[in-house]
Write an enzyme that holds these catalytic residues in place. Structure first.
Site, mmCIF file in Angstrom:
data_model
loop_
_atom_site.group_PDB
_atom_site.id
_atom_site.type_symbol
_atom_site.label_atom_id
_atom_site.label_comp_id
_atom_site.label_asym_id
_atom_site.label_seq_id
_atom_site.Cartn_x
_atom_site.Cartn_y
_atom_site.Cartn_z
ATOM 1 N N LEU A 1 8.994 -0.784 11.347
ATOM 2 C CA LEU A 1 7.575 -0.208 11.426
ATOM 3 C C LEU A 1 7.373 1.238 11.099
ATOM 4 C CD1 LEU A 1 6.863 -2.088 14.684
ATOM 5 C CD2 LEU A 1 5.973 -2.585 12.415
ATOM 6 N N SER B 1 8.677 -1.614 3.948
ATOM 7 C CA SER B 1 9.119 -3.015 3.045
ATOM 8 C C SER B 1 8.814 -4.099 4.159
ATOM 9 C CB SER B 1 10.532 -2.719 2.609
ATOM 10 O OG SER B 1 11.283 -2.607 3.687
#
Length: 634
Positions: free
Chosen positions: A469, A542
């Site tokens: 995160l 990602s």
């Protein structure tokens, strides 16, 4: 005196022989919901006497319990087998039924009418010779009628029965019938459907199903069963096409036999015919055509065979054997039409698995050139495709495959797309042609390769893929790892999310599609840097597993090291060094991972770092220790 069981066995054998050499017609029924598709098929099954006594008894009981015809036989219940369908009175799955008459055998697919089940309709239509498109005479041509007709045209079904049903509810009006027929034919001409036979029906009452109805003295065309029994099918055309045998498996029972098994998609083959194997392009001659019943002097489309060749050629599953004088094309980039069949949208740049014939390859799709409005046939701009949308896109594969344009051969030109993570089928497509750049661009061989570059640096190349995160600490840990590697004399480079968006990816936003493209580009750059012999670190959120798997697939086995910087959302939000979470909570920053855009954590990373009880310095040491364990540093 013959035993009764022997007589029954004789009768069964005679029955089977009687039907063995009949032609087989595959047809599909489609249209909008409640147009009467299941009733049409149920009536055909009933009238063709393809039901046993216990089935009749069961359907009579079901009609009293579930039926909508006041206790009379509800023919739709013969087909609507799912309990959910009986409760709702609709078809939600593809129901296949076999029946036979004195003239022909039939396989019919009853497909759903609701828009959300359009993907099921694609399944049923994929092998059909004829489409029976139902229209409720009270409603006329609807959006779903147009959608299904457009799909029928895309899939390549040439022959259409326009079954205008429930004529009894409009007083068998000829004018109503003619108006609907004219409206439909006008639309059909725009999508290339010209072989259309319109029939007025009442499936419930049997009008024009098997016999001409006295209620429609103005109609002089065929009955529905009469049409189905006599319409020409494309078996002959399939046999006259170019020979294609997609190799299903290599048959090697012993060292003295090596054959290539599969079902002939089109054309005819004989011993001594010259063949070419694609994509390799190697040629040979057919030595034998082997089947379970012995060798053949000729094999045709639809037959399952094993070919042996005169020469030893390296052939594997997914290759296609063709006649040498008429080979398929080979390419890795195409223009195609895609029908999207799942709730999650098609995202340009996301990797999918593509199944074409017997081969399965990795595929990515560019941003759609356009999507099609099925009502007006307008070409509309689109960034992605949603459920049931149809678009034209460019498609890139990870290696060249043999193919034909879908219009020439459905088997070698039609494909499905599969989600790499769930194995669900998410789309179906038709190849139009190879892009010119697929033939004009070739890999240039180089003399100094990755191994030579790595040897000069005295190290093994790798990509350390930090994911987590926002605020988890990816960039901080990656930066510390690079400092430690640099101190050890290693050649490195750090690709950081924010830094890359200042240059290479400055044109991308934060939608799901842009995030996919962001990671695709970074993965390609990381691959090039690994090819240069470097140890590369990437620090990106990602968020999607599919894109991380794409990055992994670009590298050699063992070179991709996924590192999950595992920090709970509430902890990352407390840190909020950049103030991004606060903006996202206020609605000022859309598509923010963890707030209104998902994060899919790695399921089996090479390394997981829990930052709740680990400092950034300790986390960097854990990464260095992992690199030593894997042999990347001493």
């Amino acid at each position: 005196m013959a035993h009764v069981s022997d007589l029954i066995a004789d009768d069964i054998e005679k029955y089977l022989k009687q039907h063995e050499h009949k032609s087989l017609l595959r047809f599909i029924t489609c249209g909008s919901v409640d147009d009467g598709k299941s009733t049409v098929i149920g009536r055909l099954l009933y009238e063709s006497k393809m039901l046993f006594e216990d089935q009749l008894a069961a359907i009579e009981a079901d009609s009293r319990k579930w039926g909508t015809q006041g206790g009379e036989i509800d023919f739709a219940l013969l087909v609507d087998g799912l309990a959910a369908e009986r409760e709702q009175g609709i078809t939600i799955d593809v129901a296949y039924r076999f029946f036979s008459t004195d003239r022909r055998k039939f396989i019919v697919a009853d497909t759903p009418g609701h828009e959300q089940y359009t993907r099921n309709m694609i399944t049923g239509a994929s092998t059909a010779d004829v489409a029976v498109i139902l229209i409720d005479a009270r409603k006329g041509v609807l959006t779903q009628t147009r959608r299904h007709s457009y799909l029928v045209s895309l899939i390549g079904i040439k022959k259409v029965v326009l079954a205008i049903n429930k004529m009894d509810l409009v007083g068998y009006s000829e004018q109503t019938f003619r108006d609907i027929e004219e409206q439909y034919r006008a639309f059909a001409r725009q999508i290339g459907l010209t072989d259309i036979t319109a029939i007025p029906l009442s499936a419930l009452r049997g009008d024009n199903m098997l016999q001409h109805s006295d209620a429609t003295p103005w109609y002089h065309g065929p009955t529905l069963m009469g049409y189905l029994e006599t319409v020409g099918i494309e078996e002959q055309a399939q046999q006259q096409g170019a020979f294609r045998l997609p190799v299903q498996w290599v048959n090697r029972p012993n060292l003295d036999f090596r054959g290539f098994a599969g079902t002939i998609a089109s054309g005819v083959i004989r011993p001594d015919d010259r063949v070419r194997v694609l994509p390799s392009g190697r040629e040979s001659r057919v030595a034998r055509i082997v089947t379970a019943d012995g060798d053949l002097g000729q094999a045709v489309a639809g037959q399952s065979i094993t070919l042996t060749l005169a020469d030893e050629i390296d052939i594997s599953r997914g290759d296609v054997i063709c006649k040498a004088e008429a080979p398929a094309e080979v390419a890795d980039q195409f223009e195609c039409t895609i029908v999207w069949m799942t709730e999650e949208p098609l995202l340009p740049g996301r990797p999918y698995l593509l199944k074409l014939g017997t081969s399965t390859v990795s595929a990515t799709i560019t941003e759609p050139k356009y999507k099609v409005n099925v009502n007006t046939l307008e070409h509309l701009a689109a960034k992605k495709l949603e459920l049931n949308e149809i678009g034209v896109c460019n498609l890139a594969l990870d290696r060249p495959v043999p193919f034909d344009a879908y219009g020439a051969n459905r088997d070698t030109g039609g494909f499905i797309l599969i989600d790499r993570m769930t194995n669900s089928t998410v789309g179906a497509g038709m190849l139009h042609f190879a892009l010119r750049r697929a033939h004009n661009i070739h890999l240039q061989p180089v003399d100094v390769n990755k191994e030579a570059r790595a040897l000069a640096k005295g190290q093994k190349p790798a990509v350390l893929w930090f994911t987590g995160l926002s605020g988890a600490g990816k960039s901080t840990i990656a930066n510390l790892v690079e400092k430690k590697l640099h101190a050890l004399g290693r050649h490195t480079y750090l690709l950081d999310g924010d830094n890359v968006r200042h240059g290479l990816n400055k044109d991308l936003g934060f939608t799901e599609a842009d995030r996919v493209e962001n990671i695709r580009r970074v993965a390609e750059v990381a691959r090039l840097m690994a090819d240069a012999g470097l140890i590369v670190m990437t620090a990106f959120i990602s968020p999607f597993r599919a894109e991380r798997e794409l990055a992994r697939s670009l590298l050699a086995e063992g070179e991709f090291i996924e590192i999950h910087v595992d920090t709970p959302l509430e902890v990352a939000e407390e840190r909020d060094v950049k103030g991004l979470y606060r903006k996202a909570r206020r609605g000022e920053l859309l598509n923010f991972t963890g707030i209104d855009s998902p994060y899919e954590p790695p399921e089996a990373p090479e390394l997981r770092v829990n930052t709740l009880d680990t400092t950034a310095e300790q986390a960097a040491d854990i990464v260095i220790a992992k690199l030593r364990e894997l042999g990347f540093i001493n």
